[in-house]
Design a protein around this motif. Structure first.
Motif, PDB file in Angstrom:
ATOM      1  N   LEU A 249     -12.007   0.724   5.923  1.00  0.00           N
ATOM      2  CA  LEU A 249     -10.789  -0.073   6.077  1.00  0.00           C
ATOM      3  C   LEU A 249      -9.911   0.498   7.181  1.00  0.00           C
ATOM      4  O   LEU A 249      -9.880   1.712   7.414  1.00  0.00           O
ATOM      5  CB  LEU A 249     -10.013  -0.089   4.753  1.00  0.00           C
ATOM      6  N   SER A 250      -9.195  -0.430   7.820  1.00  0.00           N
ATOM      7  CA  SER A 250      -8.187   0.011   8.789  1.00  0.00           C
ATOM      8  C   SER A 250      -6.961   0.498   8.026  1.00  0.00           C
ATOM      9  O   SER A 250      -6.863   0.334   6.803  1.00  0.00           O
ATOM     10  CB  SER A 250      -7.815  -1.146   9.713  1.00  0.00           C
ATOM     11  N   ASP A 251      -6.036   1.074   8.744  1.00  0.00           N
ATOM     12  CA  ASP A 251      -4.822   1.561   8.085  1.00  0.00           C
ATOM     13  C   ASP A 251      -4.060   0.411   7.435  1.00  0.00           C
ATOM     14  O   ASP A 251      -3.538   0.542   6.313  1.00  0.00           O
ATOM     15  CB  ASP A 251      -3.929   2.280   9.097  1.00  0.00           C
ATOM     16  N   ASP A 252      -4.002  -0.730   8.130  1.00  0.00           N
ATOM     17  CA  ASP A 252      -3.289  -1.885   7.569  1.00  0.00           C
ATOM     18  C   ASP A 252      -3.987  -2.384   6.304  1.00  0.00           C
ATOM     19  O   ASP A 252      -3.332  -2.702   5.301  1.00  0.00           O
ATOM     20  CB  ASP A 252      -3.210  -3.010   8.603  1.00  0.00           C
ATOM     21  N   GLN A 253      -5.312  -2.460   6.376  1.00  0.00           N
ATOM     22  CA  GLN A 253      -6.062  -2.925   5.203  1.00  0.00           C
ATOM     23  C   GLN A 253      -5.894  -1.958   4.031  1.00  0.00           C
ATOM     24  O   GLN A 253      -5.728  -2.377   2.882  1.00  0.00           O
ATOM     25  CB  GLN A 253      -7.545  -3.070   5.556  1.00  0.00           C
ATOM     26  N   ARG A 254      -5.944  -0.659   4.329  1.00  0.00           N
ATOM     27  CA  ARG A 254      -5.786   0.327   3.269  1.00  0.00           C
ATOM     28  C   ARG A 254      -4.401   0.224   2.632  1.00  0.00           C
ATOM     29  O   ARG A 254      -4.248   0.300   1.408  1.00  0.00           O
ATOM     30  CB  ARG A 254      -6.014   1.729   3.831  1.00  0.00           C
ATOM     31  N   GLY A 255      -3.382   0.021   3.462  1.00  0.00           N
ATOM     32  CA  GLY A 255      -2.032  -0.125   2.927  1.00  0.00           C
ATOM     33  C   GLY A 255      -1.903  -1.367   2.062  1.00  0.00           C
ATOM     34  O   GLY A 255      -1.247  -1.346   1.010  1.00  0.00           O
ATOM     35  N   GLU A 256      -2.536  -2.469   2.510  1.00  0.00           N
ATOM     36  CA  GLU A 256      -2.485  -3.708   1.734  1.00  0.00           C
ATOM     37  C   GLU A 256      -3.187  -3.540   0.382  1.00  0.00           C
ATOM     38  O   GLU A 256      -2.707  -4.018  -0.651  1.00  0.00           O
ATOM     39  CB  GLU A 256      -3.142  -4.840   2.534  1.00  0.00           C
ATOM     40  N   VAL A 257      -4.331  -2.844   0.396  1.00  0.00           N
ATOM     41  CA  VAL A 257      -5.072  -2.618  -0.856  1.00  0.00           C
ATOM     42  C   VAL A 257      -4.241  -1.783  -1.824  1.00  0.00           C
ATOM     43  O   VAL A 257      -4.168  -2.081  -3.027  1.00  0.00           O
ATOM     44  CB  VAL A 257      -6.425  -1.939  -0.563  1.00  0.00           C
ATOM     45  N   GLU A 258      -3.599  -0.746  -1.325  1.00  0.00           N
ATOM     46  CA  GLU A 258      -2.794   0.107  -2.202  1.00  0.00           C
ATOM     47  C   GLU A 258      -1.611  -0.670  -2.789  1.00  0.00           C
ATOM     48  O   GLU A 258      -1.259  -0.505  -3.966  1.00  0.00           O
ATOM     49  CB  GLU A 258      -2.299   1.320  -1.417  1.00  0.00           C
ATOM     50  N   LYS A 259      -1.011  -1.541  -1.974  1.00  0.00           N
ATOM     51  CA  LYS A 259       0.095  -2.361  -2.468  1.00  0.00           C
ATOM     52  C   LYS A 259      -0.387  -3.301  -3.574  1.00  0.00           C
ATOM     53  O   LYS A 259       0.251  -3.442  -4.633  1.00  0.00           O
ATOM     54  CB  LYS A 259       0.692  -3.161  -1.309  1.00  0.00           C
ATOM     55  N   LEU A 260      -1.530  -3.948  -3.322  1.00  0.00           N
ATOM     56  CA  LEU A 260      -2.076  -4.870  -4.320  1.00  0.00           C
ATOM     57  C   LEU A 260      -2.458  -4.136  -5.605  1.00  0.00           C
ATOM     58  O   LEU A 260      -2.287  -4.661  -6.712  1.00  0.00           O
ATOM     59  CB  LEU A 260      -3.295  -5.598  -3.744  1.00  0.00           C
ATOM     60  N   LEU A 261      -2.977  -2.918  -5.461  1.00  0.00           N
ATOM     61  CA  LEU A 261      -3.351  -2.143  -6.645  1.00  0.00           C
ATOM     62  C   LEU A 261      -2.137  -1.842  -7.512  1.00  0.00           C
ATOM     63  O   LEU A 261      -2.217  -1.871  -8.751  1.00  0.00           O
ATOM     64  CB  LEU A 261      -4.041  -0.839  -6.231  1.00  0.00           C
ATOM     65  N   ARG A 262      -1.014  -1.564  -6.874  1.00  0.00           N
ATOM     66  CA  ARG A 262       0.206  -1.316  -7.652  1.00  0.00           C
ATOM     67  C   ARG A 262       0.617  -2.575  -8.413  1.00  0.00           C
ATOM     68  O   ARG A 262       1.012  -2.515  -9.581  1.00  0.00           O
ATOM     69  CB  ARG A 262       1.325  -0.842  -6.721  1.00  0.00           C
ATOM     70  N   GLU A 263       0.506  -3.712  -7.737  1.00  0.00           N
ATOM     71  CA  GLU A 263       0.865  -4.973  -8.399  1.00  0.00           C
ATOM     72  C   GLU A 263      -0.099  -5.279  -9.547  1.00  0.00           C
ATOM     73  O   GLU A 263       0.315  -5.736 -10.626  1.00  0.00           O
ATOM     74  CB  GLU A 263       0.853  -6.114  -7.381  1.00  0.00           C
ATOM     75  N   VAL A 264      -1.398  -5.023  -9.301  1.00  0.00           N
ATOM     76  CA  VAL A 264      -2.402  -5.267 -10.344  1.00  0.00           C
ATOM     77  C   VAL A 264      -2.134  -4.374 -11.550  1.00  0.00           C
ATOM     78  O   VAL A 264      -2.199  -4.814 -12.707  1.00  0.00           O
ATOM     79  CB  VAL A 264      -3.818  -5.027  -9.787  1.00  0.00           C
ATOM     80  N   THR A 265      -1.827  -3.119 -11.288  1.00  0.00           N
ATOM     81  CA  THR A 265      -1.572  -2.175 -12.379  1.00  0.00           C
ATOM     82  C   THR A 265      -0.373  -2.604 -13.209  1.00  0.00           C
ATOM     83  O   THR A 265      -0.391  -2.552 -14.448  1.00  0.00           O
ATOM     84  CB  THR A 265      -1.342  -0.769 -11.809  1.00  0.00           C
ATOM     85  N   ALA A 266       0.673  -3.068 -12.524  1.00  0.00           N
ATOM     86  CA  ALA A 266       1.871  -3.515 -13.239  1.00  0.00           C
ATOM     87  C   ALA A 266       1.566  -4.736 -14.093  1.00  0.00           C
ATOM     88  O   ALA A 266       1.963  -4.818 -15.267  1.00  0.00           O
ATOM     89  CB  ALA A 266       2.986  -3.821 -12.239  1.00  0.00           C
ATOM     90  N   ALA A 267       0.836  -5.701 -13.516  1.00  0.00           N
ATOM     91  CA  ALA A 267       0.497  -6.913 -14.264  1.00  0.00           C
ATOM     92  C   ALA A 267      -0.403  -6.577 -15.454  1.00  0.00           C
ATOM     93  O   ALA A 267      -0.243  -7.129 -16.554  1.00  0.00           O
ATOM     94  CB  ALA A 267      -0.189  -7.919 -13.340  1.00  0.00           C
ATOM     95  N   PHE A 268      -1.338  -5.675 -15.237  1.00  0.00           N
ATOM     96  CA  PHE A 268      -2.250  -5.280 -16.320  1.00  0.00           C
ATOM     97  C   PHE A 268      -1.474  -4.617 -17.457  1.00  0.00           C
ATOM     98  O   PHE A 268      -1.723  -4.887 -18.640  1.00  0.00           O
ATOM     99  CB  PHE A 268      -3.319  -4.330 -15.762  1.00  0.00           C
ATOM    100  N   SER A 269      -0.516  -3.759 -17.086  1.00  0.00           N
ATOM    101  CA  SER A 269       0.279  -3.070 -18.106  1.00  0.00           C
ATOM    102  C   SER A 269       1.115  -4.051 -18.914  1.00  0.00           C
ATOM    103  O   SER A 269       1.348  -3.845 -20.116  1.00  0.00           O
ATOM    104  CB  SER A 269       1.183  -2.023 -17.451  1.00  0.00           C
ATOM    105  N   ASP A 270       1.551  -5.135 -18.270  1.00  0.00           N
ATOM    106  CA  ASP A 270       2.367  -6.138 -18.961  1.00  0.00           C
ATOM    107  C   ASP A 270       1.513  -7.141 -19.733  1.00  0.00           C
ATOM    108  O   ASP A 270       2.054  -8.043 -20.388  1.00  0.00           O
ATOM    109  CB  ASP A 270       3.244  -6.887 -17.954  1.00  0.00           C
ATOM    110  N   GLY A 271       0.181  -7.011 -19.625  1.00  0.00           N
ATOM    111  CA  GLY A 271      -0.700  -7.939 -20.334  1.00  0.00           C
ATOM    112  C   GLY A 271      -0.920  -9.243 -19.610  1.00  0.00           C
ATOM    113  O   GLY A 271      -1.455 -10.194 -20.185  1.00  0.00           O
ATOM    114  N   HIS A 272      -0.532  -9.315 -18.326  1.00  0.00           N
ATOM    115  CA  HIS A 272      -0.741 -10.526 -17.526  1.00  0.00           C
ATOM    116  C   HIS A 272      -2.101 -10.406 -16.820  1.00  0.00           C
ATOM    117  O   HIS A 272      -2.184 -10.081 -15.631  1.00  0.00           O
ATOM    118  CB  HIS A 272       0.397 -10.697 -16.518  1.00  0.00           C
TER     119      HIS A 272
END
Length: 333
Positions: free
Chosen positions: A288-311
């Motif tokens: 991954l490029s730096d931009d792609q890696r940053g986007e993946v990390e951002k999405l992972l944070r969102e996924v983790t939050a949604a998963f924790s909330d049961g969404h």
């Protein structure tokens, strides 16, 4: 390995049997030796006793001869008749004793001769018995050799049969492996299309419509082909292949199988967890490029939050966006 083990066991059994026979012969020989040694010890004791008696008799005779000589000299020098008569009487008694000693010496010599003869007889008997025992042992060895040869022949036949059976089993194992491989390949191809009357074969348009509806359902539910069980994932590609080949019956059946699997799938906690683990592995191999890696990390944070909330639906959609980025990274790499 089993053959070698059987050979060692047979060799051990033969060795034990041979040792038992040798032990029996040795025991018989030992018994004979004990008897002979016992007889010889008894004769040696008798011989020693006779020797002691002979020495005592010789000593007694020497003393008696000395006394007789003294009496003879005294008799010549006797001064009167009374002294002479007394000496003559004593001389006569000693001469009688000398005769008795001679008789005893003769008897003693006869006993010694008898003991010596018995010694020679025992030695001769022992030699005869030893020779007979040796002949018997030789005959026993010949008989044992014949039995061992017979048993070795039987063992050779058994081992030959085992080798033949082993080869037969190997052939059968290979045949079974090939058949298993063929069955597995057949199973991976999926079930053959059902026979249909030509009038009931689905039309291309109907197949295409049903396939589009299936793909739309997958997209609306956020389910990727990679989310399907491994054995089901090739079915979608097989649908496209069947349509290209004009085999619409098979394409229709494959779509039906996919539809049944889709009906059982639920985007729940377990589904999202498995998908996260799978994408995490893909993330490690993607370039991954730096931009792609940053986007993946951002999405992972969102996924983790949604998963924790049961969404779980929201978390799944975020994972799908990550999957697109990872696929692009793999393609560019």
């Amino acid at each position: 390995m089993n053959c070698m083990k059987r050979r060692r066991l047979l060799a051990l059994a033969l060795a034990v049997a041979a040792a038992a026979c040798d032990a029996a012969h040795e025991a018989a020989s030992d018994e004979l030796t004990i008897v002979v040694q016992g007889d010889r010890r008894e004769l040696e004791q008798q011989d020693r006793a006779l020797h002691e008696r002979e020495e005592a008799l010789t000593k007694e005779k020497t003393q008696l001869d000395t006394r007789i000589a003294e009496l003879a000299r005294g008799l010549k020098a006797a001064a009167d008749a009374q002294q002479k008569a007394r000496l003559e009487e004593e001389l006569r008694r000693n001469q009688d004793l000398e005769g008795q000693i001679n008789v005893r010496a003769s008897a003693l010599q006869a006993q010694k001769s008898e003991v010596e003869a018995r010694k020679q007889a025992i030695d001769a008997d022992a030699q005869k018995v030893a020779q007979a025992a040796l002949v018997a042992r030789q005959a026993a060895v010949v008989a044992r050799e014949a039995k061992v040869a017979e048993r070795e022949g039987q063992l050779a036949q058994i081992l030959k049969d085992i080798d033949v059976r082993g080869k037969d089993i190997s052939v059968r194992e290979k045949d079974v492996a090939l058949r298993e491989k063929a069955v597995s390949a057949f199973e991976r191809q999926g079930p053959p299309p059902e026979y249909r009357d030509p009038r009931t074969v689905p039309k291309a348009a109907a197949v295409e419509k049903k396939h589009r509806e299936l793909l739309a359902d997958l997209e609306s539910r956020g389910i990727l082909i990679s989310d399907l069980p491994p054995e089901i994932q090739p079915l979608n590609a097989n649908v496209f292949a069947a349509k290209r080949q004009g085999d619409f019956s098979r394409a229709w059946d494959l779509i039906g199988q996919l539809t049944k699997v889709m009906a059982r799938l639920k985007v729940d906690q377990k589904f999202v967890e498995q998908k996260m683990v799978r994408l995490q592995g893909a993330r490690g191999s993607a370039k991954l490029s730096d931009d792609q890696r940053g986007e993946v990390e951002k999405l992972l944070r969102e996924v983790t939050a949604a998963f924790s909330d049961g969404h779980y639906d929201k978390a799944n959609k975020g994972l799908n966006r990550i999957a697109v980025i990872l696929d692009a990274g793999v393609a560019s790499g």
